[in-house]
Enzyme design. Structure first.
Site, PDB file in Angstrom:
ATOM      1  N   ARG A   1      -0.174   1.889   7.435  1.00  0.00           N
ATOM      2  CA  ARG A   1      -0.604   1.790   8.796  1.00  0.00           C
ATOM      3  C   ARG A   1      -0.605   3.167   9.781  1.00  0.00           C
ATOM      4  O   ARG A   1      -1.711   2.797  10.797  1.00  0.00           O
ATOM      5  CB  ARG A   1      -0.031   0.613   9.408  1.00  0.00           C
ATOM      6  CG  ARG A   1      -0.977  -1.037   8.380  1.00  0.00           C
ATOM      7  CD  ARG A   1      -0.397  -2.461   9.192  1.00  0.00           C
ATOM      8  NE  ARG A   1      -0.974  -3.471   7.821  1.00  0.00           N
ATOM      9  CZ  ARG A   1      -1.055  -3.496   6.717  1.00  0.00           C
ATOM     10  NH1 ARG A   1      -0.342  -2.543   5.472  1.00  0.00           N
ATOM     11  NH2 ARG A   1      -1.420  -4.643   6.374  1.00  0.00           N
TER      12      ARG A   1
ATOM     13  N   SER B   1      -5.789  -9.129   2.005  1.00  0.00           N
ATOM     14  CA  SER B   1      -5.894  -9.160   3.219  1.00  0.00           C
ATOM     15  C   SER B   1      -6.526  -7.686   3.498  1.00  0.00           C
ATOM     16  O   SER B   1      -6.401  -7.653   4.459  1.00  0.00           O
ATOM     17  CB  SER B   1      -4.676  -9.448   3.698  1.00  0.00           C
ATOM     18  OG  SER B   1      -3.213  -9.033   2.832  1.00  0.00           O
TER      19      SER B   1
ATOM     20  N   GLU C   1       4.015 -10.555  -2.760  1.00  0.00           N
ATOM     21  CA  GLU C   1       4.846  -9.402  -3.628  1.00  0.00           C
ATOM     22  C   GLU C   1       6.189  -9.868  -3.665  1.00  0.00           C
ATOM     23  O   GLU C   1       6.715  -9.229  -4.659  1.00  0.00           O
ATOM     24  CB  GLU C   1       5.004  -8.550  -2.682  1.00  0.00           C
ATOM     25  CG  GLU C   1       5.363  -8.796  -0.710  1.00  0.00           C
ATOM     26  CD  GLU C   1       4.669  -8.314   0.211  1.00  0.00           C
ATOM     27  OE1 GLU C   1       4.765  -7.443   1.190  1.00  0.00           O
ATOM     28  OE2 GLU C   1       3.820  -9.307   0.018  1.00  0.00           O
TER      29      GLU C   1
END
EC number: 2.5.1.19
Length: 425
Positions: A30, A168, A311
Site C-alpha cells: 500500500r 477486501s 490469512e
C-alpha cells in the site's frame, strides 16, 4: 519436473528464540503505490523484499515511477520513490500477488495509454471481475474479466457499486488511487460481508496519514475526495501475520518465542494472533522487548470466526490438527479464491497425513487424529508451505513440497526456521 521436497525439521527440544520479522507485505504494497502517486518524492523504509513486494515495485517502475533502493538486505529494503508521469505501453506481471493484480489497475487507469496485465497460471483463476467492472463504470476502457486483461484511461472517477465479498482488496485498490481521479471515488459494497475488513481500515488510515480525505462513516461505503497525496517518510511495521508459524512452534514444543517490534496499536489483522493463540492454550504477553508467547506443549481446539483474519487459517488449521480437541474455523469461504483453494488444500493435506479435516460451507471442521509422515503439498501457496513446517515440528517424516514458495512474503523462511530451532536468542 516435480517440485523439490524440504524435510521439515522435527523439534527435539522446546523452542527458545527471538525471531525478528521483515516488514508487512500488506503495508509495503500500500505504501509503494501511495508514494508513486504522491505530489513529491518520498521514502518507504524497512519495506518487505519478497516476490510480491518486488512485483509491486517492478509494476510501478513500468508505469513511470522512480524507485531507488538503499539499505538492502535479503528481506528488507529502503526505497526512495520519485513520482513521474504515468505512462502506457507497460506490461505488468502480477505473479500470484493479489495486491498487484488489484491495486495496480486503478493506477494504470491514470496512465497515458494501454497497460497489459498477466500473471502466473494460477492467478488467472482469482476474482477480478468486480474491480475491472468498477473501472469501466468510472470511465476506463478494460478488456478482459480476469488475467490477462488490459486497462486504458482516462478514468474520471465518481460512484460505483460492487460485490467485494471475494476480497477486501477489490475495495482497497479503488481507494488507493481514488484521490487522483478527477471526481475522487465513492465505493459501495453490495453483497455478503466483506472479508478481511481490517485491511480496508489499514488502507483508510494510510490514506488519511497521507493527507487524503476519506469518509467511511456509512456502513459498506467509502468516499475518497479528489486531491493531492502527500509525500511521506514512511516506516513499515513487521508483518504480524508472518509471526504465526513461529508462535505456533512455541505452542507445539512447549517453548517460548519473542517477536521484537510488535506494535502496541496497529491495523494489521495479524495482531489478532494474541487472542486466538491465547484461546488455544498459549500465554501471550506484550513486553518492552516485543510479543512473547510461551507454550505448554499442548494445544486446545478452537471455535473461531476468521472472516477478518483469513490469512491465519493455514497455521491455525495446522495447530488444530495437532490439538487435543476438535476445532471449527468459520467465516472463510473466500479462501477458496486465494492463491489456491486453501480450504480444499488444507483438508486434503491434513487428511493425507491421517488427519480428519472436513470442508464446511464457510470453513473447516478439524478433529485431531494421530498423524504420520508424508509429503505436504504447498500448491505454490506460501501459507500452505509454512503450515506444513508447523506440522513437521511434531510429526516425523513430513516433507514440504517447494518450501521456496515462502519467498512470496518470507524470502528467508527456511533459514529463519532453522535459526529458531537452534535457539537463536
Amino acid at each position: 519436473m516435480s517440485a523439490p521436497l524440504w524435510p521439515a525439521p522435527l523439534a527435539a527440544d522446546p523452542v527458545d528464540a527471538t525471531v525478528p520479522l521483515p516488514g508487512s507485505k500488506s503495508v509495503t504494497n500500500r505504501a509503494l503505490p501511495l508514494a508513486a502517486l504522491a505530489e513529491a518524492p518520498g521514502t518507504v523504509r524497512l519495506a518487505l523484499r519478497s516476490r510480491d513486494a518486488d512485483l509491486m515495485a517492478d509494476a510501478l517502475r513500468s508505469l513511470g515511477a522512480g524507485l531507488t533502493p538503499y539499505n538492502e538486505s535479503a528481506s528488507s529494503v529502503d526505497w526512495t520513490i520519485t513520482p513521474g508521469p504515468l505512462r502506457g505501453g507497460a506490461r505488468i506481471d502480477a505473479g500470484l500477488a493479489g495486491t498487484v493484480m488489484r491495486f495496480v489497475p486503478p493506477v494504470a487507469a491514470l496512465a497515458d495509454g494501454e497497460v497489459f496485465f498477466d500473471g502466473d497460471p494460477a492467478a488467472r483463476k482469482r476474482p477480478m471481475g468486480p474491480i475491472l467492472g468498477a473501472l469501466r463504470v468510472l470511465g476506463a476502457e478494460v478488456h478482459g474479466e480476469a488475467l490477462p486483461f488490459t486497462v486504458r484511461g482516462p478514468v474520471a472517477g465518481g460512484e460505483v457499486t460492487l460485490d467485494a465479498s471475494a476480497s477486501s482488496q477489490l475495495i482497497s485498490g479503488l481507494l488507493l488511487a481514488g484521490a487522483r481521479f478527477e471526481k475522487g471515488v465513492t465505493v459501495r459494497h453490495a453483497g455478503p460481508p466483506v472479508p478481511s475488513a481490517p485491511h480496508i481500515r489499514m488502507t483508510v488510515l494510510m490514506l488519511r496519514e497521507a493527507g487524503v480525505t476519506v469518509d467511511d462513516s456509512e456502513p459498506d461505503t467509502w468516499r475518497v475526495e479528489p486531491g493531492p497525496i502527500a509525500a511521506r517518510d514512511y516506516t513499515v511495521e513487521p508483518d504480524l501475520s508472518n509471526a504465526a508459524p513461529f508462535l505456533a512452534a512455541a505452542m507445539i514444543t512447549g517453548g517460548s518465542v519473542t517477536i521484537p517490534g510488535w506494535p502496541e496499536r496497529t491495523t494489521q489483522p495479524g495482531d489478532q494472533l494474541r487472542g486466538l493463540l491465547s484461546e488455544m492454550g498459549a500465554t501471550v504477553e506484550l513486553r518492552g522487548e516485543g510479543l512473547v508467547l510461551t507454550g505448554t506443549g499442548r494445544v486446545s481446539g478452537i471455535d473461531a470466526d476468521l472472516r477478518e483474519v483469513g490469512e491465519l487459517t493455514p497455521t491455525l488449521a495446522a495447530l488444530a490438527a495437532l490439538a487435543d480437541s476438535p476445532s471449527r474455523l468459520r467465516g472463510i469461504a473466500h479462501l477458496r479464491g486465494h492463491e489456491t483453494d486453501r480450504l480444499a488444500a488444507l483438508a486434503a493435506e491434513i487428511n493425507r497425513l491421517g488427519g480428519d479435516a472436513r470442508e464446511t460451507e464457510d470453513g473447516l471442521a478439524i478433529t485431531p487424529r494421530p498423524l504420520s509422515g508424508g509429503v505436504f503439498h504447498s500448491y505454490e501457496d506460501h501459507r500452505m508451505a509454512t503450515a506444513g513446517a508447523v506440522i513437521g515440528l511434531a510429526v516425523p517424516g513430513i516433507q514440504v513440497e517447494n518450501i521456496a514458495t515462502t519467498g512470496k512474503t518470507l524470502p528467508e523462511f527456511a533459514h529463519m526456521w532453522a535459526r529458531m530451532l537452534g535457539g537463536d536468542r
